[in-house]
Design an enzyme around this catalytic site. Sequence first.
Site, PDB file in Angstrom:
ATOM      1  N   ASP A 164      36.896   9.819 -27.575  1.00 49.02           N
ATOM      2  CA  ASP A 164      36.999   8.432 -27.127  1.00 49.02           C
ATOM      3  C   ASP A 164      36.765   8.391 -25.613  1.00 49.02           C
ATOM      4  O   ASP A 164      37.425   9.105 -24.848  1.00 49.02           O
ATOM      5  CB  ASP A 164      38.381   7.864 -27.474  1.00 49.02           C
ATOM      6  N   ILE A 165      35.791   7.557 -25.195  1.00 49.65           N
ATOM      7  CA  ILE A 165      35.499   7.430 -23.767  1.00 49.65           C
ATOM      8  C   ILE A 165      36.656   6.698 -23.089  1.00 49.65           C
ATOM      9  O   ILE A 165      37.054   5.609 -23.508  1.00 49.65           O
ATOM     10  CB  ILE A 165      34.183   6.669 -23.546  1.00 49.65           C
ATOM     11  N   GLU A 191      33.604   2.656 -28.574  1.00 48.95           N
ATOM     12  CA  GLU A 191      33.412   3.822 -27.711  1.00 48.95           C
ATOM     13  C   GLU A 191      33.988   5.089 -28.335  1.00 48.95           C
ATOM     14  O   GLU A 191      34.167   6.101 -27.650  1.00 48.95           O
ATOM     15  CB  GLU A 191      34.067   3.582 -26.341  1.00 48.95           C
ATOM     16  N   ASP A 248      26.276  -0.131 -22.504  1.00 50.23           N
ATOM     17  CA  ASP A 248      25.382   0.439 -23.514  1.00 50.23           C
ATOM     18  C   ASP A 248      24.711   1.699 -22.995  1.00 50.23           C
ATOM     19  O   ASP A 248      24.544   2.688 -23.732  1.00 50.23           O
ATOM     20  CB  ASP A 248      24.317  -0.585 -23.904  1.00 50.23           C
ATOM     21  N   ASN A 260      32.606  -2.011 -18.964  1.00 45.69           N
ATOM     22  CA  ASN A 260      31.979  -3.273 -19.352  1.00 45.69           C
ATOM     23  C   ASN A 260      32.388  -4.413 -18.418  1.00 45.69           C
ATOM     24  O   ASN A 260      31.558  -5.243 -18.021  1.00 45.69           O
ATOM     25  CB  ASN A 260      32.357  -3.628 -20.791  1.00 45.69           C
TER      26      ASN A 260
END
Length: 285
Positions: free
Chosen positions: A157-158, A200, A174, A165
Amino acid sequence: MKSCLCCCAAAFVIAGPARGVTLPILAIILMFGIFGLTTRQMLGVLVYSLVAFGVASGVVAARDEPDYPPVVAAAYVGMVVVVLLSSTFLTTRVQSTREHLRRQKAELAQALEQIRQLATHDDLTGLLNRRAMLDRMQLEQRRSLRSGSPLLIAQLDIDHFKAVNDTHGHAAGDLVLQSFADTVRRNVRDTDVLARWGGEEFVLLLCDTPAADAVALMERLRQAVQAMQVPVAQGGQPITVTVSIGLARHTPADPLAGTLERADRALYAAKAGGRNRVVPAPCLR
């Protein structure tokens, strides 16, 4: 084909008053050629047949047979020409139809491949999507049960992706997702399978990998993501991100859902521990 035409022309010479039967035979020979010859080959057959029957007609005319006056000879020549031209025309039409069908088949195959890609892959990253990954997991689970080889699942998971964003916009987000996917793929083996699980979050399937090697691989992967720099528009500072990773080993007694749940708990432990870290599930320690 040429030998058949020669025989037909020879029959035209020796058949006498019955030589008219050679024209239907010629039509039958050419009819078989329609489906097996190209247009260029059929044109060659046309020229060859005209020469053969021209010679045959000349031989018959030279014999001065009473039942073969010039009018009859001209009629026979005309009928031969009509048969040959119509066969050549039909060959052209058949070849055109065959080429059209070939193009349609290729376009259909391409469309089916595009549909398969859309059904199994994530549009943004090109990775397997969740449904396709579940199918692949089941396949690898059966393979692991047969061979006894280890099977591990990592959830990645980022960290703080929402902030990316919010700060840089969804287009930059993106780009981060694409760069992250490329970085992971470059740092794992070809036999390892990466999928975008949602948002993500990603899932990595490690086949035939000992637990100690998997932990070391995840640590190298974490460092590669930390070193990743994603350029932004207008010469701003590159975007950097980190990743939290939970790792679990699949055991024969557990369903895949149980292994995924343990990897998910390890991922949340990594986030709770400060993020940017690898946390193995208890079964790996």
